[in-house]
Design an enzyme around this catalytic site. Structure first.
Site, short mmCIF file in Angstrom:
data_model
loop_
_atom_site.label_atom_id
_atom_site.label_comp_id
_atom_site.label_asym_id
_atom_site.label_seq_id
_atom_site.Cartn_x
_atom_site.Cartn_y
_atom_site.Cartn_z
N TYR A 165 -9.09 -33.20 -5.29
CA TYR A 165 -10.04 -34.18 -5.83
C TYR A 165 -11.39 -33.95 -5.18
O TYR A 165 -11.49 -33.79 -3.96
CB TYR A 165 -9.53 -35.62 -5.58
CG TYR A 165 -8.27 -35.86 -6.38
CD1 TYR A 165 -8.34 -36.26 -7.71
CD2 TYR A 165 -7.01 -35.59 -5.84
CE1 TYR A 165 -7.19 -36.41 -8.48
CE2 TYR A 165 -5.85 -35.73 -6.60
CZ TYR A 165 -5.95 -36.14 -7.92
OH TYR A 165 -4.82 -36.27 -8.69
N SER A 166 -12.44 -33.93 -6.00
CA SER A 166 -13.79 -33.69 -5.49
C SER A 166 -14.29 -34.91 -4.74
O SER A 166 -14.05 -36.05 -5.16
CB SER A 166 -14.76 -33.44 -6.65
OG SER A 166 -14.28 -32.43 -7.50
N CYS A 189 -19.20 -28.66 -13.95
CA CYS A 189 -17.97 -29.23 -13.40
C CYS A 189 -17.33 -30.17 -14.42
O CYS A 189 -18.00 -30.98 -15.04
CB CYS A 189 -18.28 -29.99 -12.11
SG CYS A 189 -16.80 -30.49 -11.21
N GLU A 226 -16.85 -25.20 -11.54
CA GLU A 226 -15.57 -25.72 -11.06
C GLU A 226 -14.97 -26.54 -12.20
O GLU A 226 -15.41 -27.65 -12.47
CB GLU A 226 -15.78 -26.59 -9.81
CG GLU A 226 -14.50 -26.78 -9.03
CD GLU A 226 -14.75 -27.32 -7.63
OE1 GLU A 226 -14.94 -26.51 -6.71
OE2 GLU A 226 -14.76 -28.56 -7.48
N TYR A 256 -11.31 -27.74 -14.45
CA TYR A 256 -9.86 -27.91 -14.30
C TYR A 256 -9.27 -28.58 -15.52
O TYR A 256 -9.99 -28.98 -16.41
CB TYR A 256 -9.56 -28.72 -13.04
CG TYR A 256 -10.44 -29.93 -12.80
CD1 TYR A 256 -10.13 -31.16 -13.35
CD2 TYR A 256 -11.61 -29.83 -12.02
CE1 TYR A 256 -10.93 -32.27 -13.13
CE2 TYR A 256 -12.42 -30.94 -11.79
CZ TYR A 256 -12.07 -32.16 -12.35
OH TYR A 256 -12.88 -33.24 -12.13
C1 LIG Z 1 -11.19 -28.12 -7.70
C2 LIG Z 1 -10.59 -29.30 -8.43
C3 LIG Z 1 -11.22 -30.54 -8.34
C4 LIG Z 1 -10.69 -31.64 -9.01
N1 LIG Z 1 -11.35 -32.84 -8.94
C5 LIG Z 1 -10.86 -33.91 -9.58
C6 LIG Z 1 -11.55 -35.17 -9.50
O1 LIG Z 1 -12.60 -35.31 -8.85
N2 LIG Z 1 -11.00 -36.22 -10.18
C7 LIG Z 1 -9.83 -36.11 -10.92
O2 LIG Z 1 -9.39 -37.11 -11.49
N3 LIG Z 1 -9.18 -34.92 -10.99
C8 LIG Z 1 -9.64 -33.84 -10.34
N4 LIG Z 1 -8.97 -32.64 -10.41
C9 LIG Z 1 -7.67 -32.60 -11.15
C10 LIG Z 1 -6.53 -33.07 -10.20
O3 LIG Z 1 -6.38 -32.13 -9.16
C11 LIG Z 1 -5.18 -33.21 -10.90
O4 LIG Z 1 -4.89 -32.01 -11.56
C12 LIG Z 1 -5.14 -34.36 -11.89
O5 LIG Z 1 -5.39 -35.60 -11.22
C13 LIG Z 1 -3.76 -34.45 -12.55
O6 LIG Z 1 -2.78 -34.53 -11.55
P1 LIG Z 1 -1.49 -35.44 -11.71
O7 LIG Z 1 -0.60 -35.17 -10.55
O8 LIG Z 1 -1.84 -36.86 -12.00
O9 LIG Z 1 -0.88 -34.90 -13.04
P2 LIG Z 1 0.37 -33.86 -13.17
O10 LIG Z 1 1.61 -34.56 -12.75
O11 LIG Z 1 0.01 -32.63 -12.47
O12 LIG Z 1 0.36 -33.69 -14.70
C14 LIG Z 1 -0.82 -33.22 -15.39
C15 LIG Z 1 -0.61 -33.43 -16.87
O13 LIG Z 1 0.49 -32.65 -17.30
C16 LIG Z 1 1.46 -33.47 -17.91
N5 LIG Z 1 2.80 -33.02 -17.46
C17 LIG Z 1 3.28 -33.03 -16.21
N6 LIG Z 1 4.51 -32.53 -16.17
C18 LIG Z 1 4.83 -32.19 -17.44
C19 LIG Z 1 5.95 -31.63 -18.06
N7 LIG Z 1 7.03 -31.29 -17.36
N8 LIG Z 1 5.90 -31.42 -19.39
C20 LIG Z 1 4.82 -31.75 -20.10
N9 LIG Z 1 3.72 -32.29 -19.58
C21 LIG Z 1 3.72 -32.51 -18.26
C22 LIG Z 1 1.21 -34.89 -17.44
O14 LIG Z 1 1.59 -35.83 -18.42
C23 LIG Z 1 -0.28 -34.89 -17.21
O15 LIG Z 1 -0.98 -35.29 -18.36
C24 LIG Z 1 -9.48 -31.52 -9.76
C25 LIG Z 1 -8.85 -30.27 -9.83
C26 LIG Z 1 -9.39 -29.18 -9.18
C27 LIG Z 1 -8.68 -27.87 -9.28
#
Ligand SMILES: Cc1cc2nc3c(=O)[nH]c(=O)nc-3n(C[C@H](O)[C@H](O)[C@H](O)COP(=O)(O)OP(=O)(O)OC[C@H]3O[C@@H](n4cnc5c(N)ncnc54)[C@H](O)[C@@H]3O)c2cc1C
Length: 295
Positions: free
Chosen positions: A94-95, A253, A293, A295
């Site tokens: 998260y940024s 971004c 950046e 994602y």
């Molecule tokens: C450099 C960087 C900076 C970032 N900054 C931010 C930020 O500032 N704010 C922010 O909100 N996010 C940011 N992100 C994104 C963050 O890291 C997460 O990827 C995001 O919050 C989703 O994570 P999660 O665990 O909630 O979702 P996850 O559990 O990882 O799931 C992501 C999506 O995939 C779907 N999913 C999960 N598993 C399955 C499955 N088995 N089958 C089908 N679909 C599935 C979920 O429904 C969901 O919609 C950033 C990412 C990067 C790389």
């Protein structure tokens, strides 16, 4: 974490380089084996009550643990529990959305801008944390997507959704440390509707002298759909003039999907001003003035 960052910077098309005038960042101070423990001191919704998306401003306090960050860096969060294979969840990045020195000057905290994803493990964990909750944090991470400290640097910031997080940090840093900086700050910010645009209210109050704001909305009823690339095109002359200036830095971004449209808009702005974007872009990247950046 390095894989996640590498993936987020793919759109750069080459090796990322920090701006020459950026401060030296601290990285990898905390890891999964030795995480920092933060306390949630604020968690409130940024998007309108009637908006489709739930984006939240979350403040994490580090108490007496050292956790120095620079604008543009990110932190790692590991949701408790295991994934569907019985393994601990992987870290999500998260940024940081606040400037160095804390959300308020001289506080040992930082802010995040987090969008609740449907069924997302970590975003739901974060968005549901009440005030006073404790969580494990790793990082800080990122040594190139950093803000130039040079007050003469022009900074063009292009974002959608939570991609605005680092740019809130950049803007607050300028406001706090160099409010009369000669360098321009421009923000191209895309959302579906004003109600979905994080920090819409506070952004209205940022003076135009500090930040040039170009909002664009793609789903306002009875209005044409406008995306960030359209807004860049309507500001073509200004963009081209800034790109000619060796003090100009570009940051993109947000959603991966925005990259190609933004790139084409830059190419168009350059073409109209007889600048070769395909030559300028790598030159800017190599001199630490072009950053992506997504994602
Ligand atoms: C450099 C960087 C900076 C970032 N900054 C931010 C930020 O500032 N704010 C922010 O909100 N996010 C940011 N992100 C994104 C963050 O890291 C997460 O990827 C995001 O919050 C989703 O994570 P999660 O665990 O909630 O979702 P996850 O559990 O990882 O799931 C992501 C999506 O995939 C779907 N999913 C999960 N598993 C399955 C499955 N088995 N089958 C089908 N679909 C599935 C979920 O429904 C969901 O919609 C950033 C990412 C990067 C790389």
């Amino acid at each position: 974490v390095s894989k996640l960052l590498e993936e987020a910077r793919k759109g750069l098309g080459g090796k990322p380089v920090a701006p020459h005038s950026a401060s030296k960042p601290t990285v990898n101070l905390y890891n999964r084996g030795k995480p920092a423990t933060a306390t949630v001191t604020g968690n409130f919704r940024l998007t309108d009550a009637g908006a489709d998306s739930d984006v939240r401003h979350i403040i994490l306090d580090f108490g007496d643990q050292k956790f120095p960050v620079l604008e543009g860096q990110s932190i790692g969060i590991v949701a408790p529990g295991n994934d569907e294979n019985g393994k601990p969840h992987v870290a999500r990045l998260y940024s940081v959305a606040s400037p160095r020195g804390g959300e308020k000057p001289n506080t040992n905290n930082l802010a995040l801008t987090v969008k609740r994803e449907d069924n997302g493990v970590c975003s739901n964990y974060l968005c549901d944390l009440p005030r006073g909750a404790k969580l494990e944090v790793t990082g800080p991470f990122g040594a190139t997507f950093l803000m130039p400290d040079d007050p003469a640097a022009n900074i063009i910031m292009i974002c959608t959704g939570t991609g605005s997080a680092p740019f809130r940090g950049f803007t607050e840093r300028r406001r706090r440390a160099m409010p009369d900086a000669p360098g321009r700050l421009l923000l191209f910010f895309g959302a579906r509707r004003p109600e979905e645009l994080p920090y819409f209210g506070p952004l209205q109050k940022v003076p135009e002298k500090l930040l040039g704001k170009y909002f664009c909305y793609s789903r306002v009823p009875d209005q044409p759909r406008v995306y960030v690339q359209d807004r860049i095109r309507s500001e073509m002359a200004q963009i081209a003039a800034l790109l000619r200036d060796e003090k100009t830095h570009v940051y993109i971004c947000g959603l991966k999907g925005m990259e190609s449209g933004v790139d084409e808009a830059f190419a168009d702005a350059c073409r109209a001003a007889s600048i070769d974007w395909s030559a300028l872009k790598p030159k800017m990247r190599e001199s630490g003035r072009y950053h992506v950046e997504t994602y």
